[in-house]
Design a protein around this motif. Sequence first.
Motif, PDB file in Angstrom:
ATOM      1  N   LYS A  82      28.780  -5.880  32.060  1.00  0.00           N
ATOM      2  CA  LYS A  82      28.212  -5.089  30.977  1.00  0.00           C
ATOM      3  C   LYS A  82      26.965  -5.758  30.437  1.00  0.00           C
ATOM      4  N   ASP A  83      26.983  -7.098  30.330  1.00  0.00           N
ATOM      5  CA  ASP A  83      25.811  -7.831  29.864  1.00  0.00           C
ATOM      6  C   ASP A  83      24.640  -7.690  30.830  1.00  0.00           C
TER       7      ASP A  83
ATOM      8  N   LYS B  78      22.910  -4.288  30.324  1.00  0.00           N
ATOM      9  CA  LYS B  78      22.097  -4.221  29.112  1.00  0.00           C
ATOM     10  C   LYS B  78      20.713  -4.799  29.317  1.00  0.00           C
TER      11      LYS B  78
END
Length: 142
Positions: free
Chosen positions: A137-138, A141
């Motif tokens: 998820k990081d 982003k």
Amino acid sequence: MVTDQKIYNAALMRDRLGNVFIWLGVLVWAPFIILRIIGEQPSMSLYLPLHLLGVMGGSRLRAFARKELGIPKPQKTRLQLFGHGLIWAGILVWAPYYYLKIVVGQPVDVMDYLPYHLIAVLGGFVLLVSNYLVSRKDDVKV
């Protein structure tokens, strides 16, 4: 003639085959568990070697393939370290079991140790998957 592409494909295939071996090593316990549920007393002497061969062999095969592919070892997060620690604790649960059974010769029931093994190993696996999902998820982003 061996090309870089063939070497890459062979290493990638070994990585995937390592994953398959790991899962087969884990799933070898399904018949053992089913037999225990229905009241049978299956011997671990058949299941344990297949489990260890699959899990340890698959892990080594995957590590060699990743080294051959040139994939560097990533920096481990605290979640990964804790997950690996739980997995090791789950493996080490068997040390007193085998000590009592083999060295002392005392009758020991496997079901006294299996729940602790499974809780630790599956808990460690959950932490590793959680870490993977968080890091993925990081990456999205950025």
